[in-house]
Scaffold this motif. Structure first.
Motif, short mmCIF file in Angstrom:
data_model
loop_
_atom_site.label_atom_id
_atom_site.label_comp_id
_atom_site.label_asym_id
_atom_site.label_seq_id
_atom_site.Cartn_x
_atom_site.Cartn_y
_atom_site.Cartn_z
N ASP A 68 0.89 -1.38 0.19
CA ASP A 68 0.12 -0.08 0.04
C ASP A 68 0.77 1.29 -0.17
O ASP A 68 1.19 1.91 1.02
CB ASP A 68 -0.82 0.09 1.15
N SER A 120 1.57 5.14 -1.73
CA SER A 120 1.21 6.29 -2.76
C SER A 120 2.22 6.45 -3.93
O SER A 120 3.18 5.90 -3.80
CB SER A 120 1.28 7.58 -1.89
N HIS A 159 -1.23 -0.58 -4.83
CA HIS A 159 -2.04 -0.95 -3.63
C HIS A 159 -2.70 -2.26 -3.97
O HIS A 159 -3.20 -2.52 -5.27
CB HIS A 159 -3.30 0.12 -3.66
N SER A 200 -5.58 -6.06 -6.90
CA SER A 200 -5.35 -4.65 -6.83
C SER A 200 -6.49 -3.61 -6.56
O SER A 200 -7.56 -4.18 -7.07
CB SER A 200 -4.53 -4.29 -7.74
#
Length: 75
Positions: free
Chosen positions: A9, A11, A53, A74
């Motif tokens: 996870d 960004s 993610h 995902s």
């Protein structure tokens, strides 16, 4: 080939740290709770606009070297 399923996870900004030279390794948690470390370069093939993610299968050689990272699911 041995493998382990990991939840990632990250960004987009966290993934960009690799390209800027700020991150050499990714730290993730396996589904069974183990901490896993693998080369940040493995993210190159799977990073999207929103980052990375989901659940991925991390495969490695019998001597523990990274081999591949494949998406299982995902977000």
């Amino acid at each position: 080939m041995p493998s382990i399923d990991v939840v990632i996870d990250l960004s987009a900004e966290q993934c960009l740290a690799h390209y800027a030279g700020g991150a050499q390794h990714v730290y993730a948690r396996s589904r069974d709770g183990r901490r896993v470390v693998f080369p940040a370069q493995a993210l190159r093939r799977i990073v999207g606009r929103d980052g990375v993610h989901g659940l991925y299968r991390l495969s490695f050689t019998s001597d523990g070297k990274f081999e591949s990272l494949v998406a299982l699911s995902s977000r």
